[in-house]
Design a protein around this motif. Structure first.
Motif, PDB file in Angstrom:
ATOM      1  N   VAL A 198       3.071   8.768   0.728  1.00 13.27           N
ATOM      2  CA  VAL A 198       2.574   7.415   0.961  1.00 13.27           C
ATOM      3  C   VAL A 198       3.480   6.406   0.269  1.00 13.27           C
ATOM      4  O   VAL A 198       3.805   6.547  -0.910  1.00 13.27           O
ATOM      5  CB  VAL A 198       1.125   7.261   0.445  1.00 13.27           C
ATOM      6  CG1 VAL A 198       0.672   5.801   0.506  1.00 13.27           C
ATOM      7  CG2 VAL A 198       0.174   8.135   1.259  1.00 13.27           C
ATOM      8  N   ARG A 199       3.870   5.413   1.033  1.00 16.05           N
ATOM      9  CA  ARG A 199       4.668   4.311   0.504  1.00 16.05           C
ATOM     10  C   ARG A 199       3.723   3.191   0.080  1.00 16.05           C
ATOM     11  O   ARG A 199       2.839   2.788   0.830  1.00 16.05           O
ATOM     12  CB  ARG A 199       5.606   3.795   1.595  1.00 16.05           C
ATOM     13  CG  ARG A 199       6.338   2.518   1.247  1.00 16.05           C
ATOM     14  CD  ARG A 199       7.039   1.963   2.483  1.00 16.05           C
ATOM     15  NE  ARG A 199       7.984   0.921   2.136  1.00 16.05           N
ATOM     16  CZ  ARG A 199       8.882   0.422   2.975  1.00 16.05           C
ATOM     17  NH1 ARG A 199       8.948   0.881   4.222  1.00 16.05           N
ATOM     18  NH2 ARG A 199       9.714  -0.527   2.586  1.00 16.05           N
ATOM     19  N   GLU A 201       2.878  -0.604  -0.551  1.00 18.39           N
ATOM     20  CA  GLU A 201       3.349  -1.929  -0.106  1.00 18.39           C
ATOM     21  C   GLU A 201       3.222  -2.900  -1.281  1.00 18.39           C
ATOM     22  O   GLU A 201       2.432  -3.840  -1.282  1.00 18.39           O
ATOM     23  CB  GLU A 201       2.552  -2.394   1.106  1.00 18.39           C
ATOM     24  CG  GLU A 201       2.827  -1.548   2.342  1.00 18.39           C
ATOM     25  CD  GLU A 201       2.214  -2.108   3.607  1.00 18.39           C
ATOM     26  OE1 GLU A 201       1.353  -3.024   3.513  1.00 18.39           O
ATOM     27  OE2 GLU A 201       2.574  -1.636   4.697  1.00 18.39           O
ATOM     28  N   ARG A 207       7.349  -3.597   3.653  1.00 16.55           N
ATOM     29  CA  ARG A 207       6.392  -3.798   4.735  1.00 16.55           C
ATOM     30  C   ARG A 207       6.817  -3.205   6.077  1.00 16.55           C
ATOM     31  O   ARG A 207       6.166  -3.445   7.079  1.00 16.55           O
ATOM     32  CB  ARG A 207       6.114  -5.301   4.917  1.00 16.55           C
ATOM     33  CG  ARG A 207       5.728  -6.021   3.635  1.00 16.55           C
ATOM     34  CD  ARG A 207       4.533  -5.364   2.955  1.00 16.55           C
ATOM     35  NE  ARG A 207       4.316  -5.912   1.620  1.00 16.55           N
ATOM     36  CZ  ARG A 207       3.517  -6.914   1.348  1.00 16.55           C
ATOM     37  NH1 ARG A 207       2.854  -7.490   2.335  1.00 16.55           N
ATOM     38  NH2 ARG A 207       3.379  -7.346   0.126  1.00 16.55           N
ATOM     39  N   ASP A 209       7.636   0.014   8.806  1.00 14.33           N
ATOM     40  CA  ASP A 209       6.920   1.240   9.160  1.00 14.33           C
ATOM     41  C   ASP A 209       7.378   2.368   8.231  1.00 14.33           C
ATOM     42  O   ASP A 209       8.551   2.763   8.247  1.00 14.33           O
ATOM     43  CB  ASP A 209       7.198   1.610  10.618  1.00 14.33           C
ATOM     44  CG  ASP A 209       6.302   2.731  11.121  1.00 14.33           C
ATOM     45  OD1 ASP A 209       5.858   3.560  10.307  1.00 14.33           O
ATOM     46  OD2 ASP A 209       6.067   2.782  12.344  1.00 14.33           O
ATOM     47  N   ALA A 217       2.302   7.558   5.592  1.00 22.60           N
ATOM     48  CA  ALA A 217       1.427   6.390   5.636  1.00 22.60           C
ATOM     49  C   ALA A 217       1.851   5.410   4.560  1.00 22.60           C
ATOM     50  O   ALA A 217       2.759   5.678   3.756  1.00 22.60           O
ATOM     51  CB  ALA A 217      -0.033   6.811   5.431  1.00 22.60           C
ATOM     52  N   ALA A 218       1.180   4.268   4.559  1.00 27.38           N
ATOM     53  CA  ALA A 218       1.375   3.254   3.529  1.00 27.38           C
ATOM     54  C   ALA A 218       0.054   2.998   2.828  1.00 27.38           C
ATOM     55  O   ALA A 218      -1.019   3.322   3.337  1.00 27.38           O
ATOM     56  CB  ALA A 218       1.908   1.959   4.137  1.00 27.38           C
ATOM     57  N   ALA A 219       0.148   2.410   1.641  1.00 24.70           N
ATOM     58  CA  ALA A 219      -1.030   1.945   0.911  1.00 24.70           C
ATOM     59  C   ALA A 219      -0.787   0.506   0.507  1.00 24.70           C
ATOM     60  O   ALA A 219       0.295   0.160   0.021  1.00 24.70           O
ATOM     61  CB  ALA A 219      -1.290   2.795  -0.325  1.00 24.70           C
ATOM     62  N   GLU A 220      -1.774  -0.335   0.719  1.00 21.77           N
ATOM     63  CA  GLU A 220      -1.683  -1.703   0.246  1.00 21.77           C
ATOM     64  C   GLU A 220      -1.600  -1.717  -1.285  1.00 21.77           C
ATOM     65  O   GLU A 220      -1.954  -0.753  -1.958  1.00 21.77           O
ATOM     66  CB  GLU A 220      -2.923  -2.496   0.644  1.00 21.77           C
ATOM     67  CG  GLU A 220      -3.028  -2.876   2.085  1.00 21.77           C
ATOM     68  CD  GLU A 220      -4.231  -3.764   2.317  1.00 21.77           C
ATOM     69  OE1 GLU A 220      -4.104  -4.701   3.113  1.00 21.77           O
ATOM     70  OE2 GLU A 220      -5.302  -3.526   1.712  1.00 21.77           O
ATOM     71  N   ASP A 224      -1.991  -8.813  -2.834  1.00 19.22           N
ATOM     72  CA  ASP A 224      -0.810  -8.877  -1.980  1.00 19.22           C
ATOM     73  C   ASP A 224      -0.177 -10.251  -2.183  1.00 19.22           C
ATOM     74  O   ASP A 224      -0.772 -11.278  -1.869  1.00 19.22           O
ATOM     75  CB  ASP A 224      -1.227  -8.683  -0.523  1.00 19.22           C
ATOM     76  CG  ASP A 224      -0.049  -8.617   0.430  1.00 19.22           C
ATOM     77  OD1 ASP A 224       0.994  -9.237   0.132  1.00 19.22           O
ATOM     78  OD2 ASP A 224      -0.172  -7.968   1.483  1.00 19.22           O
ATOM     79  N   TYR A 272       1.007   1.538  12.018  1.00 17.23           N
ATOM     80  CA  TYR A 272       1.100   2.775  11.250  1.00 17.23           C
ATOM     81  C   TYR A 272      -0.127   2.894  10.348  1.00 17.23           C
ATOM     82  O   TYR A 272      -0.820   1.910  10.102  1.00 17.23           O
ATOM     83  CB  TYR A 272       2.391   2.796  10.421  1.00 17.23           C
ATOM     84  CG  TYR A 272       2.599   1.569   9.551  1.00 17.23           C
ATOM     85  CD1 TYR A 272       2.034   1.471   8.285  1.00 17.23           C
ATOM     86  CD2 TYR A 272       3.385   0.504  10.004  1.00 17.23           C
ATOM     87  CE1 TYR A 272       2.222   0.346   7.492  1.00 17.23           C
ATOM     88  CE2 TYR A 272       3.573  -0.621   9.213  1.00 17.23           C
ATOM     89  CZ  TYR A 272       3.000  -0.695   7.968  1.00 17.23           C
ATOM     90  OH  TYR A 272       3.189  -1.812   7.191  1.00 17.23           O
ATOM     91  N   ARG A 274      -2.282   2.626   7.293  1.00 14.93           N
ATOM     92  CA  ARG A 274      -2.181   1.869   6.037  1.00 14.93           C
ATOM     93  C   ARG A 274      -3.541   1.846   5.363  1.00 14.93           C
ATOM     94  O   ARG A 274      -4.495   1.293   5.886  1.00 14.93           O
ATOM     95  CB  ARG A 274      -1.698   0.448   6.290  1.00 14.93           C
ATOM     96  CG  ARG A 274      -1.534  -0.370   4.996  1.00 14.93           C
ATOM     97  CD  ARG A 274      -0.985  -1.751   5.248  1.00 14.93           C
ATOM     98  NE  ARG A 274      -1.929  -2.592   5.989  1.00 14.93           N
ATOM     99  CZ  ARG A 274      -1.616  -3.770   6.507  1.00 14.93           C
ATOM    100  NH1 ARG A 274      -0.376  -4.238   6.394  1.00 14.93           N
ATOM    101  NH2 ARG A 274      -2.529  -4.477   7.156  1.00 14.93           N
TER     102      ARG A 274
END
Length: 365
Positions: A198-199, A201, A207, A209, A217-220, A224, A272, A274
């Motif tokens: 997991v990347r 953000e 930000r 893909d 996947a990404a994580a907030e 932000d 994607y 997130r």
């Protein structure tokens, strides 16, 4: 205890114990409690300092402290800690708490790792441009082999049966796909099998893909920075402008908590996976002073609503898992802590627990 597959995971800062490097750089016995305890209000109604409540000014070398944290988290709807992991070409910093959790088997509480892959700087006292340990990327394979030992722990958090590993600044990897490929190769070679990458953000350059870089996947990250808005108006903001006109110091930034939470919930969808992230509060003026950012007007009720939204909005993986991240369990100098403080006690923890009950994802037993 969760009844389904959604888990709420809190980022965990392992900084609160002395290490030789901090002794050298900031003086004997330094931990970030120094910054926390020395914080002062910068404007009317500013809640500083944040004085720890039930757990006190703890030392993470103590097993009793780590056990108390896990018990408190588990009782309030937190399903695991995501420990920040500091790796610099084989050199690890702030590693003692996690190492002792692994070696002792206690507390019996789920965990995962997030590689905080930034150069080690004087961020603790607001001078982030002063590099103390440079982050280099010359030993991905050695790093991956060390990680497989952590992944093998029975408490390690898995997504769709795969160990979860986060990277805080994927954009700083010289060749992200090479790094993620090596992580996967070494996990397979060690008999771990597939891993779930997991990347985070964390900044505006994180930000794109994540799948293009080899992540799943990404994580907030909350708050932000792209959705903070223009800040507050009125007496507080007017005072900041007057200070700015003197040319003496850059003014701190003040933003309304409800506005930031609303803006985060209104972010456009992405193509994607997130996972959402929430924060009970944020105020890093303890660390950065007048260069800091503070969210004001935070309340347990606003936080509870945000958690409820995140529980509904979190995507589900092919295997049926879902994650919500919390920033953070104990980022005291950033004012982002679920741990109780002396002024307001466990109200944000209770709000998180209540949100889990309302979402139907937490048992009452």
């Amino acid at each position: 205890m969760t009844t389904g597959t959604q888990r709420h995971l809190a980022f965990y800062l392992p900084q609160f114990h002395p290490i030789l490097e901090n002794d050298e750089w900031w003086g004997p016995g330094f931990t970030e409690w120094v910054n926390v305890s020395q914080a002062r209000p910068l404007f009317p109604g500013h809640r500083q300092p944040h004085v720890p409540g039930a757990l006190g000014y703890y030392d993470l070398r103590l097993a009793e402290t780590r056990a108390a944290q896990a018990a408190l988290a588990g009782a309030h709807g937190i399903d695991g800690f995501v420990y920040y992991h500091y790796w610099f070409s084989g050199r690890r910093l702030l590693n003692r708490p996690f190492d002792e959790v692994r070696s002792s088997g206690e507390p019996d509480f789920p965990f995962a790792l997030c590689w905080a892959n930034e150069s080690w700087t004087r961020t603790w006292d607001g001078r982030s441009n002063d590099v103390l340990v440079e982050q280099r990327y010359d030993d991905d394979r050695e790093h991956a082999r060390w990680l497989t030992e952590a992944f093998a722990d029975r408490r390690y958090i898995r997504v769709d049966g795969k160990p979860l590993f986060l990277i805080y600044r994927a954009s700083q990897l010289p060749d992200a796909h090479r790094t993620t490929d090596i992580l996967r190769e070494e996990a397979a070679a060690a008999g771990i099998g597939e891993i779930y990458l997991v990347r985070v953000e964390s900044f505006t350059d994180e930000r794109s893909d994540p799948r293009v870089l080899g992540f799943d996947a990404a994580a907030e990250f909350a708050p932000d920075w792209k959705v903070l808005g223009g800040g507050l108006t009125g007496k507080v903001r007017s005072g900041l402008r007057r200070l700015a006109h003197t040319g003496r110091e850059r003014p701190w930034q003040v933003h309304d908590y409800a506005s930031v939470a609303t803006r985060m919930q209104a972010k456009p969808s992405v193509p994607y996976p997130r996972f959402p992230c929430v924060t009970p509060r944020w105020d890093n003026t303890a660390r950065k002073g007048r260069k800091g950012v503070a969210l004001v007007n935070d309340t347990p009720e606003l936080y509870r609503r945000w958690v409820e939204w995140a529980a509904r909005a979190a995507p589900t993986t092919p295997g049926g898992d879902s994650l919500v991240f919390v920033n953070a369990w104990n980022e005291w100098a950033e004012g982002a802590h679920l741990e109780p403080d002396r002024e307001r006690g466990p109200v944000f923890l209770e709000a998180h627990r209540d949100a889990r009950f309302r979402a139907g994802s937490l048992e009452t037993t």
